[in-house]
Design an enzyme around this catalytic site. Sequence first.
Site, PDB file in Angstrom:
ATOM      1  N   HIS A 263       0.841  -1.209   0.000  1.00 17.48           N
ATOM      2  CA  HIS A 263       0.000   0.000   0.000  1.00 17.48           C
ATOM      3  C   HIS A 263       0.873   1.255   0.000  1.00 17.48           C
ATOM      4  O   HIS A 263       0.681   2.161  -0.837  1.00 17.48           O
ATOM      5  CB  HIS A 263      -0.900  -0.022   1.238  1.00 17.48           C
ATOM      6  CG  HIS A 263      -1.805   1.164   1.372  1.00 17.48           C
ATOM      7  ND1 HIS A 263      -3.115   1.154   0.973  1.00 17.48           N
ATOM      8  CD2 HIS A 263      -1.577   2.414   1.860  1.00 17.48           C
ATOM      9  CE1 HIS A 263      -3.666   2.338   1.205  1.00 17.48           C
ATOM     10  NE2 HIS A 263      -2.747   3.122   1.745  1.00 17.48           N
ATOM     11  N   GLU A 264       1.826   1.321   0.917  1.00 19.92           N
ATOM     12  CA  GLU A 264       2.673   2.510   1.002  1.00 19.92           C
ATOM     13  C   GLU A 264       3.568   2.641  -0.225  1.00 19.92           C
ATOM     14  O   GLU A 264       3.919   3.749  -0.638  1.00 19.92           O
ATOM     15  CB  GLU A 264       3.522   2.475   2.277  1.00 19.92           C
ATOM     16  CG  GLU A 264       2.719   2.458   3.576  1.00 19.92           C
ATOM     17  CD  GLU A 264       1.700   3.590   3.703  1.00 19.92           C
ATOM     18  OE1 GLU A 264       1.917   4.660   3.102  1.00 19.92           O
ATOM     19  OE2 GLU A 264       0.680   3.395   4.387  1.00 19.92           O
TER      20      GLU A 264
END
Length: 500
Positions: A263-264
Amino acid sequence: METTEKFINYVKKMQAYSEAIGLMYWDLRTGAPKKGIEQRSQVIGTLSSEVFGMQTSDELAEMLVELENNLESLDLITKRTVEKMRKEYNMSKKIPADEYRDFVILTSKAESVWEEAKEKSDFSLFFPYLKEIVETTKRFVSFWGVKDNNPYNTLLNEYEPGMTTEILDNVFGELRNKIVPLAKKIAESPNQPKTDFLFKYFPKEKQKQFSLDILKQLGYDFNAGRLDETVHPFATGLNRGDVRITTKYDENDFRTAIFGTIHECGHALYEQNISAELEGLPLSTGTSMGIHESQSLFYENFVGRNEKFWEQNFSTLQAYAPEQFGHVAVMDFLAAINESKSSLIRIEADELTYPLHIMIRYEIEKGLFNGDMQVEELPQIWNDKYEEYLGVRPTNDAEGILQDVHWAGGAFGYFPSYALGFLYASQLKSAMLIDLPHFDDLCANGNLEPIKDWLTEKVHRHGSMKKPLEILQDATGEGLNATYLVEYLEEKYGRIYQLV
């Protein structure tokens, strides 16, 4: 020196200060000594005051007026920079400088207090800080002006220009009407995946090594970033050559780190691939929080939970955790990581129920700023809404009202961006399939470069040169359309749970 050159040098100096502040915030969140937090907060406040002073100076105002009088002679990048600085000047000029500095110091301290309160599961520790942050933000809204007779619209507009509660109420209502009955069907389905093998001991160091392997495959540039550990994962773009990501490791549930890291990484790929022409300018960042979240959720969900992606990477995972996954079939693994069930923690929620977590936060924030709720009522309201929306009730503050860091930083109006990001991501994926119909084959071969290149061309390289809905329109040929997300969720979960 002509005004244009003077203006560009001026805003680049502001960005230099902001980069230093960003580095200090990163340090606070990744292990700064507790005894240094008070002084560090003061330093951040001092530097932020310098930026605020430059942002509201007569010198900047004079340059903006002169440049605005000659817009037709400016190149597009300078023109967009002038527009962005004018907006920020008009907003910031309405806030008294001393109140702004006090707010920065307050939120810097509040993040550390939130961390302690979460660890102790004690909302009372964080309560006085949150109450002051809310009251200050309400005062700022009164300075900025209420948008469309709704104070919360003013905050929404900061993170997603043009967004209103009227739009969100409609979109969220449509999503909720589809998600809730689908979640009910899933809960009643006899075809429930086996998941016990997910919750076995997986050493942190092994998780880290696997995460690093995945980041390299996704195209994250380690010469322009790094991976660190923190309590609440985040990405921070100091400049396009220094975009750092963080993750959290749970040795009894590897999904927290793996999917959090993916996600990051989506956020980071956005920042790393902004055009070099925008370097050092306020345009060298994502155009909105919703578009930013579209990139992180695209990678987390459409790549990271893709069946073909795991056919490519499952053997590597097995090599890092042979006792845990050595005898698990890849299809059983896929069913397990895509399980849908009600849960308490937003960042651990599945794709289907995730928007419900966002709707709860949206309704609470809307209630806080429209006068329907008080800060002291929030733990009870939070728990009640979780029971109403998801059928689960938090048993303590850590898994309830204290689970997110956003409010400690005064980021009210941010949460809806997560759901908007999922909507945007679904629409972008549909458009991408026209140009890359072999998307699944790319995932199966570990060749993700064409996917990144498509997103760079359509989204990343533009930075803040385009507005959010302009990005969406140009990339997909239409405005916001919830149909793509609904169809994706219905097809995926209907297949996994063999729903009629």
